[in-house]
Motif scaffolding. Structure first.
Motif, PDB file in Angstrom:
ATOM      1  N   LEU A   1      -7.937  20.911  22.517  1.00 36.59           N
ATOM      2  CA  LEU A   1      -8.727  21.463  21.407  1.00 36.59           C
ATOM      3  C   LEU A   1      -9.746  20.440  20.910  1.00 36.59           C
ATOM      4  N   ALA A   2      -9.333  19.179  20.855  1.00 36.27           N
ATOM      5  CA  ALA A   2     -10.256  18.129  20.418  1.00 36.27           C
ATOM      6  C   ALA A   2     -11.439  18.011  21.364  1.00 36.27           C
TER       7      ALA A   2
ATOM      8  N   LYS B   1      -6.665  21.460  11.892  1.00 34.28           N
ATOM      9  CA  LYS B   1      -7.930  22.186  11.715  1.00 34.28           C
ATOM     10  C   LYS B   1      -8.984  21.296  11.063  1.00 34.28           C
TER      11      LYS B   1
ATOM     12  N   ARG C   1     -20.051  15.376  16.153  1.00 30.68           N
ATOM     13  CA  ARG C   1     -20.699  15.497  17.465  1.00 30.68           C
ATOM     14  C   ARG C   1     -22.088  16.111  17.334  1.00 30.68           C
ATOM     15  N   LYS C   2     -22.201  17.147  16.530  1.00 32.17           N
ATOM     16  CA  LYS C   2     -23.495  17.802  16.338  1.00 32.17           C
ATOM     17  C   LYS C   2     -24.490  16.846  15.685  1.00 32.17           C
TER      18      LYS C   2
ATOM     19  N   ARG D   1      -1.411  26.068  20.008  1.00 31.38           N
ATOM     20  CA  ARG D   1      -2.762  26.229  19.448  1.00 31.38           C
ATOM     21  C   ARG D   1      -2.705  26.865  18.060  1.00 31.38           C
TER      22      ARG D   1
ATOM     23  N   LEU E   1     -10.360  18.868  13.660  1.00 28.64           N
ATOM     24  CA  LEU E   1     -11.236  19.544  14.613  1.00 28.64           C
ATOM     25  C   LEU E   1     -12.579  19.897  13.976  1.00 28.64           C
ATOM     26  N   ASP E   2     -12.563  20.328  12.731  1.00 35.84           N
ATOM     27  CA  ASP E   2     -13.808  20.629  12.030  1.00 35.84           C
ATOM     28  C   ASP E   2     -14.667  19.378  11.875  1.00 35.84           C
TER      29      ASP E   2
ATOM     30  N   GLU F   1     -12.621  20.343  23.300  1.00 37.25           N
ATOM     31  CA  GLU F   1     -13.440  21.546  23.145  1.00 37.25           C
ATOM     32  C   GLU F   1     -14.338  21.465  21.912  1.00 37.25           C
ATOM     33  N   ASN F   2     -13.929  20.700  20.926  1.00 36.28           N
ATOM     34  CA  ASN F   2     -14.700  20.579  19.688  1.00 36.28           C
ATOM     35  C   ASN F   2     -15.609  19.355  19.644  1.00 36.28           C
ATOM     36  N   GLY F   3     -15.613  18.559  20.728  1.00 37.59           N
ATOM     37  CA  GLY F   3     -16.584  17.472  20.790  1.00 37.59           C
ATOM     38  C   GLY F   3     -16.046  16.086  21.031  1.00 37.59           C
TER      39      GLY F   3
ATOM     40  N   SER G   1     -16.394  18.364  15.176  1.00 37.22           N
ATOM     41  CA  SER G   1     -17.494  19.284  15.492  1.00 37.22           C
ATOM     42  C   SER G   1     -18.762  18.881  14.750  1.00 37.22           C
TER      43      SER G   1
END
Length: 337
Positions: free
Chosen positions: A280-281, A237, A247-248, A315, A240-241, A283-285, A244
């Motif tokens: 998942l990675a 987690k 990427r932003k 997941r 992944l955070d 999907e998060n960027g 995100s």
């Protein structure tokens, strides 16, 4: 999710990689010696002989053999043809499965720096004779990095340096000298980050250094660092955070890759965990990873059934929702996944 592009840094030509002694790959031969069985891309079965010296190491005593180190030893000291063939078949297989770069590491081949510099240059040339994609030079030693980069064929594309970081700032100069793209690690000056905030702060700092050395964002492949969920169930987690946020913050031009298989150390059914974690990675960027291309590639990822029990269990494990991983481990033990 439509997965068509994935920056795959093939991780298989690495002197830390091991097989189990007496397993399905490293087998005892009729004469009592051991050999590593492998298949060519044409599906022909061949054997790489394990030298006697490897059977007297601590790794062997613990039931492990470093297969790429065996191939290099044979190429340098024994059956050159079989050693070269083994390494080139690894390279060809990874390219065939969609690798973008081939990561090469010889750090654990020996303790002699000059020998490792020589081996790295030879390995780069040997691999390049069998594939068209560029190589990634992976080493904790700057002299070995430079030795490898000096042998790269720039006609096949810019090479990669794995990696630069706040604790390895001199590697930035080497990468710039050879016009390489870089994997920029989130490691700090004095240790590894523990939180997403520490990761982002370290990434900001190393990107600033790279930008001041005229690296464009597209030349940078950020590695936010993956730690095993067996150590901390929230490690997935937190990773992944982090991606995100990164990427932003930096937009689409910069790349995000990582050693994604690190997440599953100590867990059963590692391949499933690694594949779901990769999805998942993305999907998060993230847009790539340091992976085994035969297990993680665009075809496999795009065809994965996200409605399956296996995906759901993995997941939930990766997001820290499966306390102590009991649901996943129980399903694995029962043969459900």
């Amino acid at each position: 999710m439509n997965i068509t592009n994935f920056i795959s840094v093939g991780e298989n030509i690495h002197c830390t990689r091991i097989f189990k002694v007496g397993g399905t790959t490293c087998k005892q031969m009729p004469d009592g010696t051991f050999g590593i069985e492998y298949k060519t891309v044409q599906k022909e079965t061949r054997i790489l002989q394990v030298p006697e010296s490897f059977t007297k190491t601590p790794e062997w005593e613990s039931g492990k053999v470093k297969h790429c180190a065996v191939a290099i030893w044979q190429a340098m000291n024994g059956d050159k043809k079989s050693g070269v063939d083994y390494l080139q078949q690894l390279a060809i297989s990874q390219e065939k499965n969609g690798a973008t770069y081939l990561d090469l590491n010889v750090d654990e081949y020996s303790t002699d720096i000059e020998e490792k510099k020589h081996i790295m240059k030879w390995l780069v040339e040997t691999v390049q004779n069998s594939v068209k994609i560029p190589v990634s030079i992976d080493s904790s030693n700057e002299a070995i990095l430079e030795a490898g980069l000096s042998a790269t064929d720039k006609k096949r594309g810019r090479p990669m340096v794995n990696s630069v970081s706040l604790e390895r700032k001199n590697a930035v100069e080497i990468a710039a000298k050879y016009n390489a793209v870089v994997i920029a690690s989130a490691a700090g000056e004095k240790g590894l980050p523990e939180t997403p905030e520490e990761r982002v702060a370290n990434i900001d700092a190393i990107i600033d250094i790279l930008r001041r050395k005229n690296f464009a964002l597209g030349d940078i492949h950020v590695d936010p660092l993956v730690f095993p969920i067996s150590v901390n169930p929230m490690n997935g987690k937190m990773f992944l955070d982090t991606i995100s946020v990164v990427r932003k913050k930096y937009g689409k031009e910069m790349h995000i890759v990582a050693g994604l298989s690190n997440i599953s150390f100590g867990m059963p059914n590692r391949k499933l965990i690694n594949q779901v974690f990769t999805i998942l990675a993305l999907e998060n960027g993230a847009d790539g990873g340091i992976v085994d291309p035969s297990q993680i590639n665009t075809k496999i990822l795009a065809s994965f059934d996200k409605s399956s029990e296996a995906f759901t269990l993995a997941r939930e494990l990766l997001l820290g929702n499966d306390e102590y991983g009991m649901n996943f481990i129980t399903a694995a033990r029962e043969g459900k996944i």
